[in-house]
Design an enzyme around this catalytic site. Sequence first.
Site, PDB file in Angstrom:
ATOM      1  N   HIS A 149      16.395  -9.309  14.597  1.00 49.41           N
ATOM      2  CA  HIS A 149      15.035  -9.064  15.072  1.00 49.41           C
ATOM      3  C   HIS A 149      14.005  -9.262  13.959  1.00 49.41           C
ATOM      4  O   HIS A 149      12.811  -9.049  14.172  1.00 49.41           O
ATOM      5  CB  HIS A 149      14.970  -7.628  15.629  1.00 49.41           C
ATOM      6  CG  HIS A 149      13.810  -7.350  16.509  1.00 49.41           C
ATOM      7  ND1 HIS A 149      12.937  -6.304  16.295  1.00 49.41           N
ATOM      8  CD2 HIS A 149      13.361  -7.975  17.630  1.00 49.41           C
ATOM      9  CE1 HIS A 149      12.013  -6.287  17.236  1.00 49.41           C
ATOM     10  NE2 HIS A 149      12.243  -7.290  18.053  1.00 49.41           N
ATOM     11  N   LYS A 151      11.351 -10.759  11.185  1.00 51.12           N
ATOM     12  CA  LYS A 151      10.271 -11.728  11.320  1.00 51.12           C
ATOM     13  C   LYS A 151       9.584 -11.897   9.956  1.00 51.12           C
ATOM     14  O   LYS A 151       9.025 -10.942   9.421  1.00 51.12           O
ATOM     15  CB  LYS A 151       9.245 -11.255  12.359  1.00 51.12           C
ATOM     16  CG  LYS A 151       9.857 -10.967  13.733  1.00 51.12           C
ATOM     17  CD  LYS A 151       8.907 -10.148  14.593  1.00 51.12           C
ATOM     18  CE  LYS A 151       9.482  -9.876  15.953  1.00 51.12           C
ATOM     19  NZ  LYS A 151      10.623  -8.958  15.920  1.00 51.12           N
ATOM     20  N   ASP A 156       6.317 -20.919  -0.662  1.00 52.56           N
ATOM     21  CA  ASP A 156       6.467 -21.088  -2.120  1.00 52.56           C
ATOM     22  C   ASP A 156       6.854 -19.804  -2.842  1.00 52.56           C
ATOM     23  O   ASP A 156       6.525 -19.631  -4.028  1.00 52.56           O
ATOM     24  CB  ASP A 156       5.168 -21.652  -2.725  1.00 52.56           C
ATOM     25  CG  ASP A 156       4.947 -23.122  -2.357  1.00 52.56           C
ATOM     26  OD1 ASP A 156       5.923 -23.787  -1.996  1.00 52.56           O
ATOM     27  OD2 ASP A 156       3.784 -23.570  -2.425  1.00 52.56           O
ATOM     28  N   HIS A 389       2.608  -4.227  21.161  1.00 48.17           N
ATOM     29  CA  HIS A 389       3.797  -4.798  20.530  1.00 48.17           C
ATOM     30  C   HIS A 389       3.877  -4.458  19.042  1.00 48.17           C
ATOM     31  O   HIS A 389       4.854  -4.806  18.373  1.00 48.17           O
ATOM     32  CB  HIS A 389       3.814  -6.322  20.726  1.00 48.17           C
ATOM     33  CG  HIS A 389       5.166  -6.935  20.511  1.00 48.17           C
ATOM     34  ND1 HIS A 389       5.494  -7.675  19.379  1.00 48.17           N
ATOM     35  CD2 HIS A 389       6.284  -6.917  21.267  1.00 48.17           C
ATOM     36  CE1 HIS A 389       6.730  -8.076  19.459  1.00 48.17           C
ATOM     37  NE2 HIS A 389       7.251  -7.640  20.591  1.00 48.17           N
ATOM     38  N   LYS A 391       4.502  -2.410  15.594  1.00 55.28           N
ATOM     39  CA  LYS A 391       5.469  -1.397  15.154  1.00 55.28           C
ATOM     40  C   LYS A 391       5.013  -0.895  13.784  1.00 55.28           C
ATOM     41  O   LYS A 391       5.164  -1.586  12.782  1.00 55.28           O
ATOM     42  CB  LYS A 391       6.876  -1.995  15.046  1.00 55.28           C
ATOM     43  CG  LYS A 391       7.371  -2.757  16.289  1.00 55.28           C
ATOM     44  CD  LYS A 391       7.397  -4.216  16.013  1.00 55.28           C
ATOM     45  CE  LYS A 391       8.114  -5.040  17.050  1.00 55.28           C
ATOM     46  NZ  LYS A 391       7.734  -4.874  18.406  1.00 55.28           N
ATOM     47  N   ASP A 396       1.540  11.389   6.224  1.00 52.57           N
ATOM     48  CA  ASP A 396       0.783  12.217   5.271  1.00 52.57           C
ATOM     49  C   ASP A 396      -0.428  11.495   4.681  1.00 52.57           C
ATOM     50  O   ASP A 396      -0.777  11.693   3.505  1.00 52.57           O
ATOM     51  CB  ASP A 396       1.695  12.702   4.137  1.00 52.57           C
ATOM     52  CG  ASP A 396       2.799  13.620   4.625  1.00 52.57           C
ATOM     53  OD1 ASP A 396       2.677  14.132   5.757  1.00 52.57           O
ATOM     54  OD2 ASP A 396       3.787  13.807   3.901  1.00 52.57           O
TER      55      ASP A 396
END
Length: 493
Positions: A149, A151, A156, A389, A391, A396
């Site tokens: 999953h 991404k 470079d 979508h 995440k 704190d």
Amino acid sequence: MPKLEHRTASSALSPAAAKNTRLGQALAPLLKTNPGKTGVFPLADAHDAFATRMLLAQVAERTLDIQYYIWRGDMTGTLLFEALHVAADRGVRVRLLLDDNNTSRIDATLAALNSHPNIEIRLFNPFRYRGLRLFDFLTDFPRVNRRMHNKSFTADNQVTIVGGRNIGDEYFGAIDSLVFADLDVIAMGPVVRELSSEFDRYWASSSSWPAERILAPAKPARIEELAAAATRTERDPAAAAYMEALRQAPFIRQMLSGELNPEWAVTRMVSDDPAKVLGRAKPERMIIHQLREAIGEPTTEVELVSPYFVPTAAGVKALSAMSRRGVKIQVLTNSLNATDVAPVHAGYAKRRKALLKAGVRLFELRRKSPKSRGDKRVGPFGSSGSSLHAKTFSVDRSRVFIGSFNFDPRSAQLNTELGFVIESPTLAQEIEAAFNDFIPQNAYEVKLSDQGRLYWMERRGKKTIRHDREPGATFWKRTGIKLLSWLPIEWLL
């Protein structure tokens, strides 16, 4: 499966070579004045997120290392494929690692790109039956049920993009039927070298197959057909309007002129061992363990954003214990009428009462018409589109996570995940501000009545509306979710 022996060996661009690229030379003064820190800049806007990837593909001189769960063959996917092709034509080495769960419609394109001498594609945990993948689920379910999953998009070994977005029109605000409110971060500095080393580990793992050993050979003219398809896509009126909107975006002008001011912060990469998809990862090499180490024990507050929030009984127990210690906990997830994966909602819905009783505040993003979104924002999470979508979470008012990890059993135990933990009070306070200001205006707050029944409060300007049933959901949809919540499938969600 085909044999894995004699794969070509390769690795990320060396730090010394990376410093001699245009990106390396441009970043050198900034890195010198911020030793040990990583420059990070959130990419909340969908258009900015696409344009930044296109720009990185255009400015890369030596290498592009790219890793995704989903890559669509739609407008934005086609344009980015062609950007990789153009980069390879000018001598850039392109390594593309894709999870094989969503590649069925782009096999011919991948084979064509893989035929280019400067492009190498590998498929992670591939399916044997290309035409009917159901056979793999029937005969090899424990393996193919686990997915990569992660991404990332790295140029470079100097600049990378990490976050929640896959490659496809819905992730980049290019279609009206479904628009995701999502979040990436562009990063430059020490953490990029960590990420490149991690990419090498996945690239060389025993779940990573060279595309030519899985896919049918490409027709000789196919790669030129890809360029022609990209040209046709650019001429389409909808695509032309989209690209014009990109060119007019202030973010792009600021990026090209060097006016962007990233946040410089100590940043740590957290990720799963690729052996997780084979069920062989040691506990300390899994992202859950690393997140605990990097985040520590919350003492005052936690703001959590997850499109697929399935806390499980163990999660409810942990959040309840935190709440009893005086930690303020707020959660934003999708409402039933906004989620794009309705069965996952069943794993969350059956835990709502327990969480509310423990003092956790729950917000569920409302589904909105993408056509009406305009320039509205949901705090740092981009456009107030029709489905969440992103995440991310903050702890704190000082530490932030941005990545691919959903708070569900699948992310914790089955799929591999990747993200950054950023020591940034500025970013943490942005997320807190979203919960105070933006989210209540764009989400339902779930409450528990004195009689122990759920209800949903919706704000519309100065007006507050109470819903005693799951808003925006039909009787049959609510009933289906209820039935699913009784089934022992939580570990799959």
